[in-house]
Scaffold this motif. Structure first.
Motif, PDB file in Angstrom:
ATOM      1  N   ASP A  71       2.474   5.182   4.543  1.00  0.00           N
ATOM      2  CA  ASP A  71       2.275   6.486   5.184  1.00  0.00           C
ATOM      3  C   ASP A  71       0.828   6.935   4.977  1.00  0.00           C
ATOM      4  OD1 ASP A  71       4.832   6.680   6.121  1.00  0.00           O
ATOM      5  OD2 ASP A  71       5.548   8.064   4.577  1.00  0.00           O
ATOM      6  N   LEU A  72       0.210   7.384   6.050  1.00  0.00           N
ATOM      7  CA  LEU A  72      -1.198   7.795   6.018  1.00  0.00           C
ATOM      8  C   LEU A  72      -1.346   9.198   6.595  1.00  0.00           C
ATOM      9  CD1 LEU A  72      -2.988   4.606   7.429  1.00  0.00           C
ATOM     10  CD2 LEU A  72      -2.884   5.326   5.047  1.00  0.00           C
ATOM     11  N   CYS A  73      -2.376   9.908   6.129  1.00  0.00           N
ATOM     12  CA  CYS A  73      -2.768  11.174   6.739  1.00  0.00           C
ATOM     13  C   CYS A  73      -4.292  11.249   6.734  1.00  0.00           C
ATOM     14  CB  CYS A  73      -2.156  12.360   5.991  1.00  0.00           C
ATOM     15  SG  CYS A  73      -2.742  12.533   4.287  1.00  0.00           S
ATOM     16  N   MET A  89       0.844  -1.197   0.000  1.00  0.00           N
ATOM     17  CA  MET A  89       0.000   0.000   0.000  1.00  0.00           C
ATOM     18  C   MET A  89       0.877   1.243   0.000  1.00  0.00           C
ATOM     19  SD  MET A  89      -2.834   1.214   2.828  1.00  0.00           S
ATOM     20  CE  MET A  89      -1.583   1.494   4.087  1.00  0.00           C
ATOM     21  N   GLY A  90       0.682   2.120  -0.977  1.00  0.00           N
ATOM     22  CA  GLY A  90       1.454   3.345  -1.050  1.00  0.00           C
ATOM     23  C   GLY A  90       0.924   4.401  -0.103  1.00  0.00           C
ATOM     24  N   PRO A  91       1.577   5.558  -0.044  1.00  0.00           N
ATOM     25  CA  PRO A  91       1.085   6.654   0.807  1.00  0.00           C
ATOM     26  C   PRO A  91      -0.284   7.125   0.333  1.00  0.00           C
ATOM     27  CG  PRO A  91       2.861   7.398  -0.632  1.00  0.00           C
ATOM     28  CD  PRO A  91       2.814   5.913  -0.766  1.00  0.00           C
ATOM     29  N   GLN A  92      -1.114   7.511   1.266  1.00  0.00           N
ATOM     30  CA  GLN A  92      -2.479   7.905   0.912  1.00  0.00           C
ATOM     31  C   GLN A  92      -3.114   8.702   2.039  1.00  0.00           C
ATOM     32  OE1 GLN A  92      -5.307   4.222   1.744  1.00  0.00           O
ATOM     33  NE2 GLN A  92      -3.374   3.567   0.792  1.00  0.00           N
ATOM     34  N   GLY A  93      -4.193   9.379   1.704  1.00  0.00           N
ATOM     35  CA  GLY A  93      -5.004  10.056   2.702  1.00  0.00           C
ATOM     36  C   GLY A  93      -6.257   9.265   3.003  1.00  0.00           C
ATOM     37  N   VAL A  94      -6.858   9.557   4.150  1.00  0.00           N
ATOM     38  CA  VAL A  94      -8.191   9.071   4.486  1.00  0.00           C
ATOM     39  C   VAL A  94      -9.110  10.287   4.449  1.00  0.00           C
ATOM     40  CG1 VAL A  94      -9.649   7.915   6.180  1.00  0.00           C
ATOM     41  CG2 VAL A  94      -7.240   7.251   5.939  1.00  0.00           C
ATOM     42  N   MET A  95     -10.205  10.195   3.713  1.00  0.00           N
ATOM     43  CA  MET A  95     -11.054  11.345   3.413  1.00  0.00           C
ATOM     44  C   MET A  95     -12.331  11.333   4.248  1.00  0.00           C
ATOM     45  SD  MET A  95     -12.531  12.447  -0.345  1.00  0.00           S
ATOM     46  CE  MET A  95     -13.392  10.885  -0.572  1.00  0.00           C
ATOM     47  N   PHE A  96     -12.621  12.477   4.865  1.00  0.00           N
ATOM     48  CA  PHE A  96     -13.828  12.650   5.657  1.00  0.00           C
ATOM     49  C   PHE A  96     -14.610  13.874   5.187  1.00  0.00           C
ATOM     50  CE2 PHE A  96     -10.746  10.570   8.424  1.00  0.00           C
ATOM     51  CZ  PHE A  96     -11.476   9.552   8.992  1.00  0.00           C
ATOM     52  N   PRO A 114       1.364  13.256  11.279  1.00  0.00           N
ATOM     53  CA  PRO A 114       0.890  14.640  11.364  1.00  0.00           C
ATOM     54  C   PRO A 114       0.841  15.243   9.962  1.00  0.00           C
ATOM     55  CG  PRO A 114       2.642  14.226  12.962  1.00  0.00           C
ATOM     56  CD  PRO A 114       2.598  13.028  12.051  1.00  0.00           C
ATOM     57  N   ALA A 115      -0.114  16.107   9.721  1.00  0.00           N
ATOM     58  CA  ALA A 115      -0.284  16.658   8.373  1.00  0.00           C
ATOM     59  C   ALA A 115       0.975  17.367   7.886  1.00  0.00           C
ATOM     60  CB  ALA A 115      -1.474  17.608   8.351  1.00  0.00           C
ATOM     61  N   CYS A 116       1.602  18.137   8.751  1.00  0.00           N
ATOM     62  CA  CYS A 116       2.820  18.858   8.344  1.00  0.00           C
ATOM     63  C   CYS A 116       3.931  17.892   7.927  1.00  0.00           C
ATOM     64  CB  CYS A 116       3.316  19.752   9.480  1.00  0.00           C
ATOM     65  SG  CYS A 116       2.332  21.232   9.737  1.00  0.00           S
ATOM     66  N   GLU A 117       4.017  16.766   8.626  1.00  0.00           N
ATOM     67  CA  GLU A 117       5.059  15.798   8.277  1.00  0.00           C
ATOM     68  C   GLU A 117       4.753  15.117   6.947  1.00  0.00           C
ATOM     69  OE1 GLU A 117       7.307  11.790   9.992  1.00  0.00           O
ATOM     70  OE2 GLU A 117       6.037  12.990  11.335  1.00  0.00           O
ATOM     71  N   TYR A 118       3.475  14.776   6.722  1.00  0.00           N
ATOM     72  CA  TYR A 118       3.107  14.181   5.434  1.00  0.00           C
ATOM     73  C   TYR A 118       3.435  15.151   4.302  1.00  0.00           C
ATOM     74  CZ  TYR A 118       0.391  11.393   2.086  1.00  0.00           C
ATOM     75  OH  TYR A 118       0.007  10.618   1.016  1.00  0.00           O
ATOM     76  N   LEU A 119       3.110  16.435   4.485  1.00  0.00           N
ATOM     77  CA  LEU A 119       3.395  17.443   3.477  1.00  0.00           C
ATOM     78  C   LEU A 119       4.901  17.568   3.252  1.00  0.00           C
ATOM     79  CD1 LEU A 119       2.538  19.770   1.595  1.00  0.00           C
ATOM     80  CD2 LEU A 119       2.510  21.268   3.619  1.00  0.00           C
ATOM     81  N   TRP A 120       5.667  17.612   4.324  1.00  0.00           N
ATOM     82  CA  TRP A 120       7.130  17.746   4.233  1.00  0.00           C
ATOM     83  C   TRP A 120       7.722  16.568   3.464  1.00  0.00           C
ATOM     84  CZ3 TRP A 120      11.505  15.067   5.609  1.00  0.00           C
ATOM     85  CH2 TRP A 120      12.712  15.775   5.674  1.00  0.00           C
ATOM     86  N   ARG A 121       7.288  15.374   3.790  1.00  0.00           N
ATOM     87  CA  ARG A 121       7.809  14.189   3.096  1.00  0.00           C
ATOM     88  C   ARG A 121       7.403  14.200   1.623  1.00  0.00           C
ATOM     89  NH1 ARG A 121       7.107   8.819   6.985  1.00  0.00           N
ATOM     90  NH2 ARG A 121       8.020   9.692   8.893  1.00  0.00           N
ATOM     91  N   ALA A 122       6.155  14.602   1.352  1.00  0.00           N
ATOM     92  CA  ALA A 122       5.686  14.630  -0.034  1.00  0.00           C
ATOM     93  C   ALA A 122       6.503  15.613  -0.863  1.00  0.00           C
ATOM     94  CB  ALA A 122       4.210  15.003  -0.071  1.00  0.00           C
ATOM     95  N   GLN A 123       6.794  16.764  -0.302  1.00  0.00           N
ATOM     96  CA  GLN A 123       7.543  17.788  -1.042  1.00  0.00           C
ATOM     97  C   GLN A 123       8.964  17.353  -1.345  1.00  0.00           C
ATOM     98  OE1 GLN A 123       6.898  20.903   1.841  1.00  0.00           O
ATOM     99  NE2 GLN A 123       5.388  21.938   0.544  1.00  0.00           N
ATOM    100  N   ARG A 124       9.492  16.437  -0.567  1.00  0.00           N
ATOM    101  CA  ARG A 124      10.888  16.009  -0.726  1.00  0.00           C
ATOM    102  C   ARG A 124      11.027  14.601  -1.280  1.00  0.00           C
ATOM    103  NH1 ARG A 124       9.959  19.605   2.846  1.00  0.00           N
ATOM    104  NH2 ARG A 124      11.460  21.258   3.350  1.00  0.00           N
ATOM    105  N   HIS A 160      -0.502   5.091  15.564  1.00  0.00           N
ATOM    106  CA  HIS A 160       0.919   5.205  15.235  1.00  0.00           C
ATOM    107  C   HIS A 160       1.170   5.256  13.729  1.00  0.00           C
ATOM    108  CE1 HIS A 160      -0.028   0.922  14.952  1.00  0.00           C
ATOM    109  NE2 HIS A 160       1.037   0.792  14.167  1.00  0.00           N
ATOM    110  N   ARG A 161       0.202   4.814  12.935  1.00  0.00           N
ATOM    111  CA  ARG A 161       0.392   4.780  11.478  1.00  0.00           C
ATOM    112  C   ARG A 161       0.055   6.119  10.817  1.00  0.00           C
ATOM    113  NH1 ARG A 161      -3.141   0.620   8.832  1.00  0.00           N
ATOM    114  NH2 ARG A 161      -1.848   1.195   7.034  1.00  0.00           N
ATOM    115  N   ILE A 162      -0.578   7.026  11.532  1.00  0.00           N
ATOM    116  CA  ILE A 162      -1.081   8.270  10.936  1.00  0.00           C
ATOM    117  C   ILE A 162      -0.073   9.392  11.168  1.00  0.00           C
ATOM    118  CG2 ILE A 162      -2.949   9.953  10.929  1.00  0.00           C
ATOM    119  CD1 ILE A 162      -4.758   7.677  12.062  1.00  0.00           C
TER     120      ILE A 162
END
Length: 307
Positions: free
Chosen positions: A59-61, A1-8, A42-52, A38-40
């Motif tokens: 990875d989940l957000c 499973m690749g990185p992804q978001g969970v949508m609400f 923080p939004a800022c970290e997901y964004l930081w990793r995505a940008q780099r 533990h699998r989720i």
């Protein structure tokens, strides 16, 4: 499973009514526990990793679309309880005091009928007696519920038929004409309904100040962004960007596509604005760009959790 978001999207409690697809705060708690806190990221970290380019498999957000008041009142305290932050994708016309019909119509169909299928029956009765009946009937001959919105398995055939007629046969102006007629006949006060539907500027600032990531979701939330010409799409996202930039004194870097609708023009405009992370609204394969990250709808996870 690749990185992804969970949508609400929608939540309910004693103040915010139960509606199609809405969940309670307790259900959100159980879902987070089922996923694993533990699998989720923080939004800022997901964004930081995505940008780099540093996102890893698994990875989940968490993401919330449409700046709904029920999210702030019900979901935000649950996230605080778990020490989590999320992406909040905001459409901005309602922050300027405008009343956008999408949520008004949803509120109407979820509170004035015994079921959503009851609303569909009433809607098609009104359509059948309107000047738009012939074009809808003609286009419905091409409609196949097995293929339309196939990326959203939680939709029923009736859901798909309604959305096809709304978006493909009628379009915004004719659809609004019919819905406004139904609401007027029901005696609904739209201005009163609107007061409980959306967050306000201070709520968005509070989320931002608590470390959540605020992103674009267009200005007026068209359901078919891809049908707008370049100028129309540019207006949607430039106004959205400008409002949030001024509100938060920070340039937005993330977004999600309203109703999963976009095209190459959309992506070019978002890159022009400096958006570095974008989310789709499903898990369909074949999309790998930085503005096309997949998201799993919470409804699919809830169904799997209950199985």
């Amino acid at each position: 499973m690749g990185p992804q978001g969970v949508m609400f999207h929608h939540f309910h409690d004693r103040v915010h009514p139960v509606g199609q697809g809405s969940i309670s705060g307790a259900e959100l708690e159980r879902l987070i526990e089922s996923i694993g806190r533990h699998r989720i990221l923080p939004a800022c970290e997901y964004l930081w990793r995505a940008q780099r380019g540093k996102l890893r498999a698994g990875d989940l957000c968490l993401t919330f679309d449409d700046n709904l008041r029920c999210q702030f009142d019900i979901a935000r305290p649950v996230l605080d309880q778990f020490g989590l932050t999320a992406f909040w994708f905001v459409y901005t016309s309602v922050l300027q005091g405008n009343v956008e019909p999408l949520e008004i119509y949803r509120y109407f169909r979820n509170t004035q009928f015994d079921s959503v299928d009851g609303f569909y029956d009433a809607f098609f009765d009104v359509l059948d007696s309107s000047p738009h009946a012939q074009i809808a009937e003609m286009l419905l001959e091409e409609f196949n519920p097995r293929t339309y919105l196939a990326g959203f398995p939680f939709y029923t055939d009736a859901d798909r038929k309604f959305r096809f007629v709304r978006d493909e046969a009628l379009g915004p102006a004719r659809y609004c004409e019919l819905m406004d007629q139904m609401i007027a006949e029901a005696g609904i006060d739209i201005s009163e309904v609107a007061k409980q539907l959306w967050m306000r500027d201070d709520d968005i600032r509070a989320l931002h100040g608590a470390g959540h990531v605020i992103g674009l979701h267009s200005h007026t939330h068209p359901t078919r962004m891809e049908h707008l010409d370049e100028d129309g799409q540019r207006d949607q996202y430039f106004e959205n960007y400008s409002y949030l930039n001024q509100l938060l004194d920070e340039r937005p870097a993330a977004m999600s596509h309203p109703c999963n609708s976009y095209n190459a023009t959309t992506l070019a405009i978002l890159r022009e604005l400096g958006i570095t992370l974008g989310f789709r609204a499903n898990m369909a394969a074949g999309y790998g760009g930085e503005l096309e990250h997949p998201r799993e709808d919470h409804a699919n996870l809830m169904r799997a959790m209950a199985a």
